[in-house]
Write an enzyme that holds these catalytic residues in place. Structure first.
Site, PDB file in Angstrom:
ATOM      1  N   GLY A 171       8.033  65.724 -68.776  1.00  0.00           N
ATOM      2  CA  GLY A 171       9.086  64.747 -69.050  1.00  0.00           C
ATOM      3  C   GLY A 171      10.383  65.385 -69.498  1.00  0.00           C
ATOM      4  O   GLY A 171      10.793  66.419 -68.959  1.00  0.00           O
ATOM      5  N   ASP A 229      18.690  64.616 -60.489  1.00  0.00           N
ATOM      6  CA  ASP A 229      19.926  63.842 -60.307  1.00  0.00           C
ATOM      7  C   ASP A 229      19.707  62.384 -60.753  1.00  0.00           C
ATOM      8  O   ASP A 229      20.597  61.769 -61.353  1.00  0.00           O
ATOM      9  CB  ASP A 229      20.370  63.874 -58.840  1.00  0.00           C
ATOM     10  CG  ASP A 229      20.463  65.303 -58.325  1.00  0.00           C
ATOM     11  OD1 ASP A 229      20.703  66.203 -59.153  1.00  0.00           O
ATOM     12  OD2 ASP A 229      20.269  65.518 -57.126  1.00  0.00           O
ATOM     13  N   GLY A 280       9.805  69.061 -66.180  1.00  0.00           N
ATOM     14  CA  GLY A 280       8.856  68.790 -65.094  1.00  0.00           C
ATOM     15  C   GLY A 280       7.873  67.711 -65.494  1.00  0.00           C
ATOM     16  O   GLY A 280       8.265  66.650 -65.983  1.00  0.00           O
TER      17      GLY A 280
HETATM   18  O1  F1X Z   1      22.927  74.131 -54.527  1.00  0.00           O
HETATM   19  P1  F1X Z   1      23.019  73.110 -55.620  1.00  0.00           P
HETATM   20  O2  F1X Z   1      24.392  72.531 -55.704  1.00  0.00           O
HETATM   21  O3  F1X Z   1      22.508  73.591 -56.928  1.00  0.00           O
HETATM   22  O4  F1X Z   1      22.010  71.960 -55.237  1.00  0.00           O
HETATM   23  C1  F1X Z   1      22.179  71.241 -54.063  1.00  0.00           C
HETATM   24  C2  F1X Z   1      21.011  70.350 -53.816  1.00  0.00           C
HETATM   25  O5  F1X Z   1      19.841  71.082 -53.498  1.00  0.00           O
HETATM   26  O6  F1X Z   1      20.714  69.584 -54.958  1.00  0.00           O
HETATM   27  C3  F1X Z   1      20.391  68.252 -54.609  1.00  0.00           C
HETATM   28  C4  F1X Z   1      19.087  67.902 -55.248  1.00  0.00           C
HETATM   29  O7  F1X Z   1      19.218  67.988 -56.642  1.00  0.00           O
HETATM   30  C5  F1X Z   1      20.438  68.192 -53.098  1.00  0.00           C
HETATM   31  O8  F1X Z   1      20.973  66.975 -52.671  1.00  0.00           O
HETATM   32  C6  F1X Z   1      21.382  69.303 -52.781  1.00  0.00           C
HETATM   33  O9  F1X Z   1      21.420  69.732 -51.527  1.00  0.00           O
END
Ligand code: F1X
Length: 308
Positions: free
Chosen positions: A221, A248, A218
């Protein structure tokens, strides 16, 4: 090219409301719809950094069709495998008064054994042209809990470096299959190892099979526990905004740094700057390149004395 796998893709809806109050009815002031699921976000950021990217996983039904239409004009190449079920939606509700985000994620469509087999044969072909692969996000119903472990073993056999970004049992089993890199957040790491101390937990995750562990902490870092050493990188100041997709972007920073063979301190700085720039952008998985470039030289990277 860099391959990203999102077994549970999502049509990401972001709603902005003046103030979010439980049990109340709300007027939404802004709606944004994006092709999402973690690996799709990673691929978009990689493409913005100039890397060729291919996305795979599953898409189906009416929301799968919308997701693919939204993906078509973007740079990542669509190699998604069709499923009979309907791709899930996720809803992020942004409270304009506080800036806080509340996330609601549907479970996703049930994937059949035939659809999984079709995916595996496409995955084997795609691995043939991949410099690296990222396995990202939750598993949809119908997919066995050791699926990521299986995909890691296949990538290792093909000689393709693997990054795993998931949680819970799929993470635990995935780590046992010895991926090159895992990127858990502090909660995921604590759930896996039982330790709230990120350093201790990262060492534990390495002992369980991960070659390298990069923990996102968070506002503090990121921490990288690697065979070459231990580094922590922190953003210049606490950034406030929509954190959806920030992890991501960090994955995209780590993967691009891997294929460009950047030294660890630079990889980590890139991941932290991309992540912070994503928090500052209003929609999930987006970032402003200028903001990223401004933040990058301000990221402070500290080397810890002991090698991991
Ligand atoms: O349910 P998961 O697969 O853990 O996470 C999905 C999600 O919340 O993660 C991304 C943000 O990191 C969004 O684009 C997506 O909808």
């Amino acid at each position: 090219m860099i391959l990203t796998v999102t077994l549970n893709t999502a049509l990401d809806i972001t709603y902005r409301v003046p103030a979010l109050t439980p049990h109340a009815s709300h007027r939404v002031t802004d709606v944004a719809e994006r092709p999402g699921g973690k690996g799709l976000n990673v691929a978009r950021v990689l493409a913005a950094l100039g890397h060729d990217t291919v996305v795979t996983g599953f898409a189906g039904g009416p929301s799968g069709a919308v997701l693919r239409d939204l993906l078509a004009p973007l740079a990542p190449v669509d190699a998604l495998v069709p499923v009979s079920g309907n791709t899930r939606r996720t809803v992020a509700v942004v409270d304009a008064a506080t800036g806080d985000t509340t996330q609601l994620n549907e479970p996703g469509p049930t994937v059949t054994a035939d659809e999984w087999a079709a995916f595996l044969s496409s995955y084997a072909e795609l691995l043939g042209g991949a410099e690296a692969v990222a396995l990202c996000g939750s598993l949809p119903p119908g997919i066995h809990v050791g699926a990521y472990a299986e995909l890691i073993r296949r990538a290792r056999t093909a000689g393709v470096p693997v990054l795993l970004d998931t949680s819970g049992e799929p993470l635990r089993r995935g780590i046992a299959a010895r991926p090159g890199l895992v990127k858990p957040n502090a909660d995921e790491l604590a759930q896996l190892t039982g330790s709230r101390d990120p350093l201790r937990a990262a060492h534990d995750a390495r002992r369980r099979g991960a070659h390298t562990v990069v923990a996102s902490l968070g506002a503090d870092g990121m921490l990288a526990a690697t065979p070459e050493g231990l580094w922590q990188a922190a953003p210049p100041a606490r950034v406030k905004g929509n954190p959806t997709g920030a992890g991501d972007s960090a994955v995209a920073g780590l993967l691009s740094g891997l294929v460009e063979q950047l030294p660890w301190p630079e990889r980590l700085a890139r991941a932290v700057a991309l992540s912070a720039a994503t928090v500052l952008a209003p929609a999930a998985g987006e970032f402003d390149v200028r903001t990223y470039e401004d933040l990058l030289p301000q990221v402070e990277v500290t080397a810890h004395a002991t090698a991991a």
